[in-house]
Design a protein around this motif. Structure first.
Motif, short mmCIF file in Angstrom:
data_model
loop_
_atom_site.label_atom_id
_atom_site.label_comp_id
_atom_site.label_asym_id
_atom_site.label_seq_id
_atom_site.Cartn_x
_atom_site.Cartn_y
_atom_site.Cartn_z
N VAL A 186 -70.47 -22.18 47.27
CA VAL A 186 -69.08 -22.10 46.80
C VAL A 186 -69.02 -22.05 45.28
CG1 VAL A 186 -66.85 -23.29 46.73
CG2 VAL A 186 -68.23 -23.32 48.84
N TRP A 187 -69.75 -22.96 44.64
CA TRP A 187 -69.64 -23.12 43.18
C TRP A 187 -70.57 -22.20 42.40
CZ3 TRP A 187 -65.77 -26.07 41.32
CH2 TRP A 187 -65.15 -26.94 42.22
N GLU A 188 -71.60 -21.69 43.06
CA GLU A 188 -72.59 -20.79 42.46
C GLU A 188 -73.48 -21.50 41.45
OE1 GLU A 188 -70.82 -17.24 40.96
OE2 GLU A 188 -70.02 -16.64 42.92
N ASP A 189 -72.91 -22.33 40.63
CA ASP A 189 -73.67 -23.02 39.60
C ASP A 189 -73.24 -24.49 39.57
OD1 ASP A 189 -74.82 -24.01 37.28
OD2 ASP A 189 -74.36 -22.24 36.08
N ARG A 190 -74.20 -25.41 39.68
CA ARG A 190 -73.87 -26.84 39.65
C ARG A 190 -73.12 -27.21 38.37
NH1 ARG A 190 -74.93 -31.99 42.07
NH2 ARG A 190 -73.58 -33.34 40.82
N ALA A 191 -73.44 -26.51 37.28
CA ALA A 191 -72.77 -26.82 36.01
C ALA A 191 -71.27 -26.56 36.09
CB ALA A 191 -73.39 -26.00 34.89
N TYR A 192 -70.86 -25.57 36.88
CA TYR A 192 -69.44 -25.28 37.04
C TYR A 192 -68.72 -26.49 37.64
CZ TYR A 192 -65.31 -22.41 38.31
OH TYR A 192 -64.05 -21.88 38.43
N PHE A 193 -69.33 -27.06 38.68
CA PHE A 193 -68.74 -28.24 39.31
C PHE A 193 -68.74 -29.42 38.34
CE2 PHE A 193 -69.21 -32.24 41.64
CZ PHE A 193 -68.07 -32.20 42.43
N ASP A 194 -69.86 -29.63 37.65
CA ASP A 194 -69.95 -30.76 36.72
C ASP A 194 -68.91 -30.62 35.59
OD1 ASP A 194 -71.98 -31.82 38.22
OD2 ASP A 194 -73.58 -31.02 36.94
N CYS B 192 -56.25 -23.48 39.95
CA CYS B 192 -54.82 -23.76 39.80
C CYS B 192 -54.54 -24.71 38.63
CB CYS B 192 -54.27 -24.37 41.09
SG CYS B 192 -53.90 -23.17 42.39
N TYR B 193 -55.58 -25.15 37.94
CA TYR B 193 -55.44 -26.10 36.84
C TYR B 193 -54.74 -27.39 37.32
CZ TYR B 193 -56.39 -21.79 34.33
OH TYR B 193 -56.97 -20.61 33.92
N ASP B 194 -55.09 -27.81 38.54
CA ASP B 194 -54.48 -28.98 39.16
C ASP B 194 -55.52 -30.10 39.22
OD1 ASP B 194 -53.41 -30.90 40.89
OD2 ASP B 194 -52.44 -29.41 42.18
N TRP C 164 -63.66 -32.06 33.13
CA TRP C 164 -62.29 -31.62 32.82
C TRP C 164 -61.24 -32.50 33.48
CZ3 TRP C 164 -59.54 -29.43 37.08
CH2 TRP C 164 -58.25 -28.97 36.77
N SER C 165 -61.51 -32.91 34.73
CA SER C 165 -60.53 -33.69 35.48
C SER C 165 -60.36 -35.10 34.93
CB SER C 165 -60.92 -33.76 36.96
OG SER C 165 -62.07 -34.59 37.14
N ARG C 166 -61.32 -35.56 34.16
CA ARG C 166 -61.29 -36.94 33.63
C ARG C 166 -60.62 -37.03 32.26
NH1 ARG C 166 -67.52 -38.45 35.34
NH2 ARG C 166 -67.12 -38.81 37.58
N SER D 120 -55.32 -32.58 42.33
CA SER D 120 -55.84 -32.03 43.59
C SER D 120 -57.35 -31.90 43.54
CB SER D 120 -55.19 -30.68 43.89
OG SER D 120 -53.82 -30.85 44.21
N PHE D 121 -57.89 -31.54 42.37
CA PHE D 121 -59.35 -31.47 42.27
C PHE D 121 -59.96 -32.84 42.53
CE2 PHE D 121 -63.22 -32.20 39.84
CZ PHE D 121 -64.05 -31.25 40.44
N ILE D 122 -59.41 -33.86 41.92
CA ILE D 122 -59.93 -35.22 42.12
C ILE D 122 -59.85 -35.60 43.59
CG2 ILE D 122 -59.46 -37.66 41.63
CD1 ILE D 122 -58.54 -36.73 38.80
N HIS D 123 -58.75 -35.23 44.25
CA HIS D 123 -58.58 -35.52 45.69
C HIS D 123 -59.70 -34.88 46.50
CE1 HIS D 123 -56.53 -35.90 49.59
NE2 HIS D 123 -56.89 -34.65 49.79
N PHE D 124 -59.94 -33.59 46.28
CA PHE D 124 -60.95 -32.89 47.09
C PHE D 124 -62.37 -33.24 46.65
CE2 PHE D 124 -57.30 -29.98 47.91
CZ PHE D 124 -57.27 -30.14 49.28
N ALA D 125 -62.59 -33.42 45.37
CA ALA D 125 -63.94 -33.76 44.90
C ALA D 125 -64.41 -35.09 45.50
CB ALA D 125 -63.97 -33.83 43.38
#
Length: 262
Positions: free
Chosen positions: A246-254, A225-227, A259-261, A230-235
């Protein structure tokens, strides 16, 4: 009310069919139904075995890619399941999964919109809080089953409007999660989804059910959602490591964290 068929018995269908074959499983299901004519579970079990067997024959390809002989077999099994449900409705529809199965049949047989809406209305009047009813009913509107993006989105918005606001938002999130998993909109990013509402609903669901599966998925939806907020909230709620299921690849989460920062 919760379905008395979902869960363990559906697992039995899959495991027994794999171990013993569909013919053996159908024989056992029919024998159980004959011995227990007043049992909703026994009657529904027959219908679901037939439906699952049909789908196993059909496969997961688009209809245009399924050979004619396999499609014909699929249709026969779907019709047989429908007949089982119809003749045992007085006994079996005490369980809301009767409607779940019949709504699947409405999708596979491409019932008219009027017929589908009447069945859905009957189902939610009888058991308005059974989530699978909403999930399965959405399939009829999917572009992959002859519907359209707008029709599916309109169904989701209308179907949740009967709930109070916070629960309506939660239902909106749950249904969009379901249709996303099944690829009804192809890509979630291309769906006509109200991301602000999706994230409000995600927070309602996570507060009530704060397990890591939900939290990781909602963090992923926040990225889609490019939010950033909300990502920071859930992370922040993810314990230890993100779930790679869920993420399939740790690099995706990292990368999402980076991005969120910024």
């Amino acid at each position: 009310m919760r379905s008395i068929l979902n869960g363990a018995l559906r697992q039995v269908i899959a495991e027994t069919a794999q171990a013993e074959g569909w013919a053996s499983l159908e024989d056992k299901a029919l024998a159980w139904a004959r011995k227990s004519p007043s049992s909703p579970v026994a009657q529904l079990f027959v219908a679901n075995v037939l439906l699952d067997h049909g789908y196993a024959v059909r496969g997961t390809e688009y209809a245009s890619e399924v050979p004619a002989d396999r499609m014909a077999q699929f249709r026969r099994y779907v019709q047989a399941s429908r007949e089982q449900l119809e003749k045992t409705k007085s006994v079996a529809s005490i369980d809301p999964s009767w409607y779940e199965a019949m709504l699947s049949i409405a999708q596979y047989q491409r019932w008219s919109q009027h017929q589908h809406e009447a069945l859905f209305a009957e189902a939610i009047k009888k058991e308005p809080e059974f989530l699978q009813t909403y999930f399965v009913a959405s399939g009829w509107y999917s572009p992959k089953w002859g519907g359209s993006r707008n029709a599916l989105n309109d169904f989701i918005v209308k179907s949740v409007s009967r709930f109070a606001q916070s629960e309506a938002d939660a239902m909106y999130t749950r249904i969009h999660w379901w249709v996303s998993e099944l690829g009804y909109f192809d890509r979630f990013e291309d769906a006509p989804v109200d991301c602000a509402r999706m994230m409000r609903g995600a927070k309602v669901v996570a507060q009530a059910f704060p397990d890591q599966w939900n939290i990781n998925n909602f963090a992923l939806f926040a990225v889609r959602c490019y939010d950033k907020a909300s990502f920071i909230h859930f992370a922040a709620l993810i314990r230890s490591q993100p779930m790679l299921e869920v993420w399939e690849d740790r690099a995706y989460f990292d990368n999402a964290v980076s991005w969120s920062r910024h």
